[in-house]
Design a protein around this motif. Structure first.
Motif, PDB file in Angstrom:
ATOM      1  N   ARG A  14      71.992  41.029  74.593  1.00 34.78           N
ATOM      2  CA  ARG A  14      73.390  40.379  74.604  1.00 34.78           C
ATOM      3  C   ARG A  14      73.765  40.390  73.121  1.00 34.78           C
ATOM      4  O   ARG A  14      72.944  40.297  71.806  1.00 34.78           O
ATOM      5  CB  ARG A  14      73.237  39.121  74.963  1.00 34.78           C
ATOM      6  CG  ARG A  14      72.822  38.913  76.268  1.00 34.78           C
ATOM      7  CD  ARG A  14      73.946  38.272  77.209  1.00 34.78           C
ATOM      8  NE  ARG A  14      73.471  37.825  78.449  1.00 34.78           N
ATOM      9  CZ  ARG A  14      74.067  38.538  79.665  1.00 34.78           C
ATOM     10  NH1 ARG A  14      75.382  39.175  78.938  1.00 34.78           N
ATOM     11  NH2 ARG A  14      73.825  38.485  80.727  1.00 34.78           N
ATOM     12  N   ILE A  15      75.109  40.547  72.880  1.00 36.46           N
ATOM     13  CA  ILE A  15      75.705  40.728  71.529  1.00 36.46           C
ATOM     14  C   ILE A  15      77.016  40.521  71.673  1.00 36.46           C
ATOM     15  O   ILE A  15      77.504  40.696  72.784  1.00 36.46           O
ATOM     16  CB  ILE A  15      75.465  42.599  70.891  1.00 36.46           C
ATOM     17  CG1 ILE A  15      75.975  42.380  69.261  1.00 36.46           C
ATOM     18  CG2 ILE A  15      75.837  43.299  71.708  1.00 36.46           C
ATOM     19  CD1 ILE A  15      75.522  43.714  68.597  1.00 36.46           C
ATOM     20  N   SER A  16      77.517  39.799  70.690  1.00 39.87           N
ATOM     21  CA  SER A  16      78.944  39.446  70.769  1.00 39.87           C
ATOM     22  C   SER A  16      79.873  40.928  70.914  1.00 39.87           C
ATOM     23  O   SER A  16      79.569  41.799  70.329  1.00 39.87           O
ATOM     24  CB  SER A  16      79.431  38.659  69.427  1.00 39.87           C
ATOM     25  OG  SER A  16      79.736  39.602  68.405  1.00 39.87           O
ATOM     26  N   ARG A  17      81.107  40.743  71.515  1.00 44.52           N
ATOM     27  CA  ARG A  17      81.977  41.773  71.530  1.00 44.52           C
ATOM     28  C   ARG A  17      82.412  42.381  70.338  1.00 44.52           C
ATOM     29  O   ARG A  17      82.534  43.559  70.361  1.00 44.52           O
ATOM     30  CB  ARG A  17      83.001  41.387  72.735  1.00 44.52           C
ATOM     31  CG  ARG A  17      84.055  42.274  73.144  1.00 44.52           C
ATOM     32  CD  ARG A  17      84.901  41.982  74.091  1.00 44.52           C
ATOM     33  NE  ARG A  17      84.764  41.080  75.192  1.00 44.52           N
ATOM     34  CZ  ARG A  17      84.139  41.305  76.235  1.00 44.52           C
ATOM     35  NH1 ARG A  17      84.115  42.605  76.840  1.00 44.52           N
ATOM     36  NH2 ARG A  17      83.761  40.476  77.298  1.00 44.52           N
ATOM     37  N   LYS A  18      82.717  41.165  69.572  1.00 43.68           N
ATOM     38  CA  LYS A  18      83.369  41.682  68.191  1.00 43.68           C
ATOM     39  C   LYS A  18      82.280  42.545  67.626  1.00 43.68           C
ATOM     40  O   LYS A  18      82.657  43.630  66.941  1.00 43.68           O
ATOM     41  CB  LYS A  18      83.756  40.475  67.508  1.00 43.68           C
ATOM     42  CG  LYS A  18      84.285  40.720  65.983  1.00 43.68           C
ATOM     43  CD  LYS A  18      84.595  39.398  65.161  1.00 43.68           C
ATOM     44  CE  LYS A  18      85.337  39.851  64.119  1.00 43.68           C
ATOM     45  NZ  LYS A  18      84.398  39.975  63.011  1.00 43.68           N
ATOM     46  N   GLU A  19      80.977  42.156  67.544  1.00 39.11           N
ATOM     47  CA  GLU A  19      80.063  42.912  66.583  1.00 39.11           C
ATOM     48  C   GLU A  19      79.729  44.052  67.407  1.00 39.11           C
ATOM     49  O   GLU A  19      79.670  45.211  66.593  1.00 39.11           O
ATOM     50  CB  GLU A  19      78.803  42.047  66.667  1.00 39.11           C
ATOM     51  CG  GLU A  19      78.822  40.903  65.560  1.00 39.11           C
ATOM     52  CD  GLU A  19      77.628  40.040  65.669  1.00 39.11           C
ATOM     53  OE1 GLU A  19      77.266  39.242  64.633  1.00 39.11           O
ATOM     54  OE2 GLU A  19      76.773  40.131  66.687  1.00 39.11           O
ATOM     55  N   LYS A  20      79.881  44.255  68.692  1.00 39.98           N
ATOM     56  CA  LYS A  20      79.619  45.404  69.378  1.00 39.98           C
ATOM     57  C   LYS A  20      80.825  46.528  68.999  1.00 39.98           C
ATOM     58  O   LYS A  20      80.214  47.653  68.973  1.00 39.98           O
ATOM     59  CB  LYS A  20      79.563  45.293  70.795  1.00 39.98           C
ATOM     60  CG  LYS A  20      79.171  46.587  71.648  1.00 39.98           C
ATOM     61  CD  LYS A  20      79.349  46.325  73.297  1.00 39.98           C
ATOM     62  CE  LYS A  20      78.915  47.456  73.890  1.00 39.98           C
ATOM     63  NZ  LYS A  20      79.169  47.028  75.440  1.00 39.98           N
TER      64      LYS A  20
END
Length: 66
Positions: A14-20
């Motif tokens: 899992r990773i934040s959408r922004k960081e991805k």
């Protein structure tokens, strides 16, 4: 030694959408996709026998340019 599909396994995280999105852009500019970049990181961890950087509890405010 080549790796075929039988030698591989899935890995999810899992990773934040922004960081991805930021990482996709960063690695895309380098000619890499996220999967390749993560695989490079993992392989370098194995080479280093640990993290390929020095973790620190203190936030760095800027990177020095050399």
């Amino acid at each position: 030694m080549s790796m075929n599909d039988e030698d591989k396994t899935m890995f999810a995280m899992r990773i934040s959408r922004k960081e991805k999105n930021e990482l996709r852009k960063l690695y895309g500019d380098m000619g890499l996709d996220l999967s390749t970049a993560v695989n490079l990181f993992f392989k370098q961890c194995l080479v280093e026998n640990g993290l390929p950087f020095q973790p620190s509890r203190f936030e760095r405010t800027s990177r020095s340019s050399h």
